[in-house]
Write a protein that holds these residues in place. Sequence first.
Motif, short mmCIF file in Angstrom:
data_model
loop_
_atom_site.label_atom_id
_atom_site.label_comp_id
_atom_site.label_asym_id
_atom_site.label_seq_id
_atom_site.Cartn_x
_atom_site.Cartn_y
_atom_site.Cartn_z
N ASP A 439 -12.05 -5.23 13.94
CA ASP A 439 -10.80 -4.59 14.37
C ASP A 439 -9.57 -5.12 13.63
N VAL A 440 -9.69 -5.27 12.32
CA VAL A 440 -8.51 -5.69 11.53
C VAL A 440 -7.41 -4.64 11.69
N PRO A 441 -6.20 -5.03 12.12
CA PRO A 441 -5.11 -4.05 12.28
C PRO A 441 -4.75 -3.41 10.94
N ILE A 442 -4.53 -2.11 10.96
CA ILE A 442 -4.09 -1.38 9.76
C ILE A 442 -2.77 -0.69 10.09
N GLY A 443 -1.74 -1.02 9.32
CA GLY A 443 -0.42 -0.44 9.54
C GLY A 443 0.08 0.25 8.29
N ILE A 444 1.33 0.69 8.35
CA ILE A 444 1.90 1.42 7.22
C ILE A 444 3.27 0.87 6.85
N MET A 445 3.62 1.09 5.59
CA MET A 445 4.99 0.85 5.14
C MET A 445 5.81 2.08 5.49
N VAL A 446 6.95 1.86 6.10
CA VAL A 446 7.91 2.95 6.33
C VAL A 446 8.99 2.78 5.27
N GLU A 447 8.89 3.58 4.21
CA GLU A 447 9.81 3.42 3.08
C GLU A 447 10.32 4.75 2.54
N THR A 448 10.13 5.81 3.33
CA THR A 448 10.70 7.11 2.99
C THR A 448 11.31 7.70 4.25
N ALA A 449 12.24 8.62 4.06
CA ALA A 449 12.84 9.31 5.21
C ALA A 449 11.77 10.08 5.98
N ALA A 450 10.79 10.62 5.25
CA ALA A 450 9.72 11.37 5.91
C ALA A 450 8.98 10.50 6.90
N ALA A 451 8.64 9.29 6.50
CA ALA A 451 7.91 8.39 7.39
C ALA A 451 8.74 8.01 8.60
#
Length: 578
Positions: A439-451
């Motif tokens: 269960d390694v956590p997987i996240g995202i970069m929020v680096e655009t207006a869309a995100a």
Amino acid sequence: MNIFLGTSANACIGIGKAFVIPNAEKRIIPQQHITDDEREKHLQRFDNSLANVITAIGAQLAAVKGDKVQSEIFETYYLMLNDPEFLGEVRKSFASSDMPIEYVLNQKTEEYADRLRCSGNEYLAERAQDICDIFGRVLDDMLDYHPFKIESVPDGAVIVAKTMNPSDTIILSKRKIAGLALIEGGVSSHVGILARSYGIPAVFALDKVTEEIKTGNTVIVDGIAGEVIDCPDEDTIKSYEVKIEKEKQRLEALSKFRNLPAVTKDGVKFSVMANIGTVEEAEMAAQEGADGIGLFRTEFLFMNEANQDIGSAHVHASGFSEEKQFAAYKRVLEIMKGKPVVIRTLDAGGDKIIKSAELQAFSIEEKNPLMGLRAIRLSLENPNLLKTQFRALYRASVYGNLKIMLPLITSVEQVRDALSIAEMAKNELRSEGVKFVEDVPIGIMVETAAAAMIADCFAKITDFFSIGTNDLTQYTLCVDRENTAVAPMYNEFHLAVLRLISMTVKEAETAGIPVSVCGEMAGKNDSALVLAGMGVRTLSVSSKRITKIKALLSQFTLPELQAISAKNLNVGMTLEII
């Protein structure tokens, strides 16, 4: 007293006597035509000089064994000298020319250097100086030309020169140089990197310093203000000596925060983590008291390998192997001893160019690479590459507290596709009997207006957010910060940028998932306060900024931080307009 304005390459101050390095005399390259009977002698002379320089570089490499920064420079040179593609082109051009081998080598060197300068990539452009430096040595040996000896520079001098070769900077690092004042040079050049590594105050992009500053003059290199002061008066010298002493005392005072938690005056706790690109930087982060690694830029692992072959027209990334990745990830996790380590999947493309047979889609010529096939888009176009990275990451997961982050996400479909590839990697490891954390956590970069605009959707399928303010600002304002014509418009405090950050933080809070900031805003005093007031409790910064940010947060209460954020978000102005 004369003041020269330039660009800071290392923000510290030095005072010393100037040593003006004369501009190198121009090599006289023979241009007379040769006969076929002379070709063998020319090639023999080329081979002999090439061997002489390779031997010299090999000796220098052996002498600096254990020093990563110096070793990387000489390893780069060594690989350039042995690059079969470049050497093959030199020989091929010579075979079809009636000009001397020195002329052909000089032309090819300049051709490759120009190609690097025009690549559109800052790292590659800075390497143009390297290829000119090392093959310039071969030319010097062939021509029996003996330029100025850098070893003649005295200890404690302020070097004033048009430019510096990285190899010369390495020599000077042993001489307790008080500062560098150069007409040419980039902040990301090897010389700039070395100056910061060795703590040498440095200011580049100075005009006419070699003409107006004389050897023996007292010179102040103010790397904080980006100034060089020639022949300062006694009062100015005394004032700078006070600044140097105060900076020394300030750094000593900050050291007490190294092993303390980041806490506000009213007891609100923060995590101050480190941004890294190499295993060695993880060691530095641990020494500086980082609460973990908030961003491990894995592309720099590949770039360091690939760009060793920088003299070639094609940059080959040999660092994509699963074993090499696994070893690096494992070591970083071990260094951090259970503290969280956020490792970002390959963020190649844009201004981080990596060419490889393993990245077939990367061969496409793009008119606007920052908007093109980069980051997660490139990885999804090369699913086997992404799966290999997931395999290495999962294998390393048993050695520490791993989190995986996906870059430049703009759609839910991208996340689902990446998660599907991650599941494929896990299934393979299970079938092979390899242990890993399920269960390694997987996240995202929020680096655009869309995100940022659909952060609520992403919060349902990801485990955490990390806000990349550099790209978020660039994309939101449509400003290329490397373009000097529009660089002043790059403003992280623009209301649109701040609102997108605030929106992302609120959606994370609503969903109950962690949110951090790993862009440059996190490491700057003014913006770190604004982010803290918005609700960000994890800031990821360069290692040298960790104690400074901890000390800064300790000076404020949470209500004070919230007031600072509210002011910058223009809450009052918005209500007034309505």
